[in-house]
Design an enzyme around this catalytic site. Sequence first.
Site, PDB file in Angstrom:
ATOM      1  N   ASN A  13     -23.790  40.949  -0.274  1.00 46.62           N
ATOM      2  CA  ASN A  13     -23.688  40.936   1.190  1.00 46.62           C
ATOM      3  C   ASN A  13     -24.447  39.721   1.695  1.00 46.62           C
ATOM      4  O   ASN A  13     -25.669  39.733   1.737  1.00 46.62           O
ATOM      5  CB  ASN A  13     -24.286  42.240   1.746  1.00 46.62           C
ATOM      6  CG  ASN A  13     -24.400  42.220   3.258  1.00 46.62           C
ATOM      7  OD1 ASN A  13     -23.786  41.378   3.925  1.00 46.62           O
ATOM      8  ND2 ASN A  13     -25.167  43.157   3.804  1.00 46.62           N
ATOM      9  N   LYS A  15     -24.622  38.547   4.623  1.00 48.76           N
ATOM     10  CA  LYS A  15     -25.087  38.664   6.016  1.00 48.76           C
ATOM     11  C   LYS A  15     -24.691  37.374   6.763  1.00 48.76           C
ATOM     12  O   LYS A  15     -23.656  36.788   6.442  1.00 48.76           O
ATOM     13  CB  LYS A  15     -26.583  38.946   6.061  1.00 48.76           C
ATOM     14  CG  LYS A  15     -26.953  40.134   5.162  1.00 48.76           C
ATOM     15  CD  LYS A  15     -28.329  40.659   5.348  1.00 48.76           C
ATOM     16  CE  LYS A  15     -28.554  41.826   4.406  1.00 48.76           C
ATOM     17  NZ  LYS A  15     -29.834  42.481   4.585  1.00 48.76           N
ATOM     18  N   HIS A 103     -23.808  49.379   8.004  1.00 44.02           N
ATOM     19  CA  HIS A 103     -25.038  48.780   7.489  1.00 44.02           C
ATOM     20  C   HIS A 103     -26.158  49.051   8.496  1.00 44.02           C
ATOM     21  O   HIS A 103     -25.926  49.049   9.708  1.00 44.02           O
ATOM     22  CB  HIS A 103     -24.841  47.274   7.286  1.00 44.02           C
ATOM     23  CG  HIS A 103     -25.981  46.644   6.544  1.00 44.02           C
ATOM     24  ND1 HIS A 103     -27.167  46.332   7.157  1.00 44.02           N
ATOM     25  CD2 HIS A 103     -26.137  46.319   5.244  1.00 44.02           C
ATOM     26  CE1 HIS A 103     -27.998  45.828   6.269  1.00 44.02           C
ATOM     27  NE2 HIS A 103     -27.397  45.813   5.092  1.00 44.02           N
ATOM     28  N   GLU A 105     -28.393  47.271   9.637  1.00 47.02           N
ATOM     29  CA  GLU A 105     -28.569  46.223  10.659  1.00 47.02           C
ATOM     30  C   GLU A 105     -27.542  46.400  11.778  1.00 47.02           C
ATOM     31  O   GLU A 105     -27.842  46.172  12.951  1.00 47.02           O
ATOM     32  CB  GLU A 105     -28.461  44.830  10.010  1.00 47.02           C
ATOM     33  CG  GLU A 105     -29.712  44.521   9.195  1.00 47.02           C
ATOM     34  CD  GLU A 105     -29.503  43.576   8.026  1.00 47.02           C
ATOM     35  OE1 GLU A 105     -28.476  42.877   7.961  1.00 47.02           O
ATOM     36  OE2 GLU A 105     -30.389  43.550   7.147  1.00 47.02           O
ATOM     37  N   GLU A 175     -29.205  52.734   0.994  1.00 43.82           N
ATOM     38  CA  GLU A 175     -30.110  51.615   1.231  1.00 43.82           C
ATOM     39  C   GLU A 175     -31.283  52.089   2.094  1.00 43.82           C
ATOM     40  O   GLU A 175     -31.157  52.138   3.333  1.00 43.82           O
ATOM     41  CB  GLU A 175     -29.388  50.488   1.973  1.00 43.82           C
ATOM     42  CG  GLU A 175     -28.222  49.899   1.215  1.00 43.82           C
ATOM     43  CD  GLU A 175     -27.920  48.481   1.680  1.00 43.82           C
ATOM     44  OE1 GLU A 175     -27.987  47.575   0.842  1.00 43.82           O
ATOM     45  OE2 GLU A 175     -27.644  48.276   2.871  1.00 43.82           O
ATOM     46  N   GLY A 181     -34.660  43.632   2.414  1.00 49.05           N
ATOM     47  CA  GLY A 181     -35.234  42.324   2.735  1.00 49.05           C
ATOM     48  C   GLY A 181     -36.752  42.295   2.747  1.00 49.05           C
ATOM     49  O   GLY A 181     -37.357  41.348   3.238  1.00 49.05           O
ATOM     50  N   SER A 221     -33.606  45.045  -1.759  1.00 51.74           N
ATOM     51  CA  SER A 221     -34.419  44.159  -2.598  1.00 51.74           C
ATOM     52  C   SER A 221     -34.048  44.220  -4.085  1.00 51.74           C
ATOM     53  O   SER A 221     -34.918  44.176  -4.953  1.00 51.74           O
ATOM     54  CB  SER A 221     -35.910  44.447  -2.394  1.00 51.74           C
ATOM     55  OG  SER A 221     -36.277  44.192  -1.055  1.00 51.74           O
TER      56      SER A 221
HETATM   57  P1  PGA Z   1     -31.648  42.862   0.439  1.00 50.81           P
HETATM   58  O1  PGA Z   1     -30.497  43.432   1.423  1.00 50.81           O
HETATM   59  O2  PGA Z   1     -31.075  42.852  -0.951  1.00 50.81           O
HETATM   60  O3  PGA Z   1     -31.949  41.504   0.955  1.00 50.81           O
HETATM   61  O4  PGA Z   1     -32.813  43.805   0.546  1.00 50.81           O
HETATM   62  C1  PGA Z   1     -29.686  44.492   1.039  1.00 50.81           C
HETATM   63  C2  PGA Z   1     -28.704  44.818   2.137  1.00 50.81           C
HETATM   64  O5  PGA Z   1     -29.067  44.746   3.313  1.00 50.81           O
HETATM   65  O6  PGA Z   1     -27.537  45.168   1.859  1.00 50.81           O
END
Ligand code: PGA
Length: 263
Positions: A13, A15, A103, A105, A175, A181, A221
């Site tokens: 992903n 983003k 997601h 976000e 998640e 992140g 992560s």
């Molecule tokens: P990350 O993001 O691997 O940077 O923690 C995962 C995600 O948001 O799908």
Amino acid sequence: MSSDVRRPLISGNWKMNHNHFEAIQCVQKLAYILSKEDLAAVDVSIHPPFTDLRSVQTLIDADELKFILGAQHCHEADSGAFTGEVSAAFLAKLNVSYVIVGHSERRELFGETDEVVHNKIVAIQKHKMTPILCVGETLAEREAGRTHEKVLGQVRSALEKRSVEQVKSMVIAYEPIWAIGTGKTATAGDAQVMIEAIRQEVAKVSSGSAAAAIRLQYGGSVKASNIAEIMSQPDIDGVLVGGASLDPAEFGRICQYRLRPLN
Ligand code: PGA
């Protein structure tokens, strides 16, 4: 409840990162790193921003790459007065196969409710694509002992009125929001406990056969250094990778996790 038929799915992903020039470079590098054997062992989906999709699709087609094209988001309607939005119908025309939905976000920054997430799943499946439904709890919810309630509630709402066949073909990514992140990863054991609980919930709200077939990912992560342990868990069928998917060398090592023994 594990089954041999669930192929591992590693999803990148991106983003809001990589313009379409960078996207092409990134996919070309990844294609160079991953062998035929690597791509025979795992499914790899790449989810670039909307503006990159056509370029990546053309590259995948022209070079006959084994990557699966994915999107990060879509609107629930097929068309209409929704300035700035992109429909599932349009994504299907670009040979997009997987669409991330719900997601954290999108839920937190853009106000997507469980109801909107459900409607998007309906739209994605109507256009014969696979939703990757994201679910997860905040740190506050975890500390308050509400992880199961939150996550399983999101699962129930998303799967409502979906047929057994529709549920079987879906992907759910667990998640934990506090792990996205942040460099903090749920321990592989903790991720397994929650993902097993999601599989049991799918059995309850849909059927045992749907629970056995649905692919469940962990996200938060994920890196080359922790992927092997995560993938060694019986109910974890893949990972949704954010930051570490932007670098083809790192993402390549993630996709090749099976080549590195657990330490
Ligand atoms: P990350 O993001 O691997 O940077 O923690 C995962 C995600 O948001 O799908």
